[in-house]
Design a protein around this motif. Structure first.
Motif, short mmCIF file in Angstrom:
data_model
loop_
_atom_site.label_atom_id
_atom_site.label_comp_id
_atom_site.label_asym_id
_atom_site.label_seq_id
_atom_site.Cartn_x
_atom_site.Cartn_y
_atom_site.Cartn_z
N LEU A 23 0.92 -1.20 0.24
CA LEU A 23 -0.05 0.00 0.01
C LEU A 23 0.70 1.28 0.11
O LEU A 23 1.64 1.58 0.84
CB LEU A 23 -0.66 0.08 1.38
N GLU A 27 1.96 5.46 -0.11
CA GLU A 27 1.49 6.59 0.52
C GLU A 27 0.22 7.24 -0.04
O GLU A 27 -0.49 7.84 0.79
CB GLU A 27 2.68 7.70 0.46
N ASP A 28 0.23 7.19 -1.46
CA ASP A 28 -1.38 7.49 -2.05
C ASP A 28 -2.41 6.84 -1.88
O ASP A 28 -3.59 7.14 -2.05
CB ASP A 28 -0.87 7.84 -3.53
N GLY A 29 -2.37 5.57 -1.04
CA GLY A 29 -3.49 4.77 -0.55
C GLY A 29 -3.82 3.66 -1.82
O GLY A 29 -4.58 3.06 -1.59
N LEU A 30 -2.89 3.65 -2.93
CA LEU A 30 -3.03 2.75 -3.78
C LEU A 30 -2.12 1.60 -3.72
O LEU A 30 -0.88 1.82 -3.21
CB LEU A 30 -2.70 3.28 -5.44
N TYR A 31 -2.55 0.35 -4.02
CA TYR A 31 -1.73 -0.75 -4.08
C TYR A 31 -0.77 -0.73 -5.18
O TYR A 31 -1.16 -0.38 -6.18
CB TYR A 31 -2.70 -2.03 -4.08
N ARG A 52 -7.93 5.35 -3.03
CA ARG A 52 -7.88 5.08 -1.66
C ARG A 52 -9.08 4.54 -0.99
O ARG A 52 -10.20 4.80 -1.15
CB ARG A 52 -7.38 6.34 -0.95
N ASN A 53 -8.75 3.21 -0.19
CA ASN A 53 -9.82 2.65 0.49
C ASN A 53 -10.86 2.06 -0.06
O ASN A 53 -11.96 1.93 0.17
CB ASN A 53 -10.62 3.63 1.54
N ARG A 109 -8.73 -3.46 -3.07
CA ARG A 109 -7.94 -4.55 -2.00
C ARG A 109 -8.00 -5.93 -2.33
O ARG A 109 -7.17 -6.62 -2.48
CB ARG A 109 -8.53 -3.94 -0.62
N ASN A 111 -4.75 6.96 -10.16
CA ASN A 111 -5.73 7.34 -9.21
C ASN A 111 -7.00 8.15 -9.86
O ASN A 111 -6.78 9.18 -10.40
CB ASN A 111 -5.08 8.17 -7.92
#
Length: 174
Positions: free
Chosen positions: A30, A32-36, A69-70, A75, A101
């Motif tokens: 994961l 820092e930008d929240g993307l895998y 993100r999220n 995920r 993103n």
């Protein structure tokens, strides 16, 4: 009488065996930008024509993966679907994947030279949910002249059932 050592030996063997799995498989991190991210995803200057040309030179198909993100489906795709070594190896070996993103602010140069933020580029292509994957042809010859949706050879607009995920990539290669 059974000792603790005898009880723990099988578990220790399983841990050792698991640690011998190649590090590239199933190790999405994961960012820092929240993307895998996988280590093999495209490191890009965010110029789509250049990325497509590089993929073609490497004998791969170019694909843009849109994430957020999220995103629970993102995920699941990374931690379940792509944790299968067979699935990850196939995608890694046949595709150059650029992860963007859907709400991002980085500037991306489209095939015609237009510079758009990730968010505006997603809207330009009609990407409305995540994960989404755009698959492009091997050559960028006349992509700029085509309407955005007609530039793709295939698209995944939502996460399919697990058994259909790899089949989609195989269909694009075939």
């Amino acid at each position: 009488m059974v000792t603790r050592r005898q009880l723990l030996a099988p578990a220790l063997g399983a841990v050792i065996a698991a640690s011998s799995i190649p590090a590239a498989f199933g190790k999405a991190r994961l960012g820092e930008d929240g993307l895998y991210q996988f280590d093999w995803y495209v490191e890009s200057f965010l110029d789509l024509a250049d990325d497509l040309a590089a993929a073609t030179r490497d004998g791969k198909r170019f694909a843009i993966l849109w994430g957020l993100r999220n995103c629970p489906a993102c995920r699941r795709m990374h931690e379940v679907y792509m944790a299968d070594p067979k699935v990850e190896a196939y995608i890694r070996d046949h595709f150059a994947v650029l992860h963007l993103n859907i709400l991002g602010s980085r500037e991306v140069t489209d095939f015609g030279g237009s510079r758009l933020t990730e968010k505006r580029l997603a809207a330009h292509y009609g990407i409305i949910g995540t994960p989404a994957i755009q698959f492009f042809p091997r050559q960028a010859d006349d992509l700029a002249a085509r309407p955005p949706r007609d530039r793709e050879v295939a698209r995944m607009e939502a996460l399919p059932a697990q058994d259909g995920f790899l089949a989609l990539f195989q269909q694009v290669v075939g």
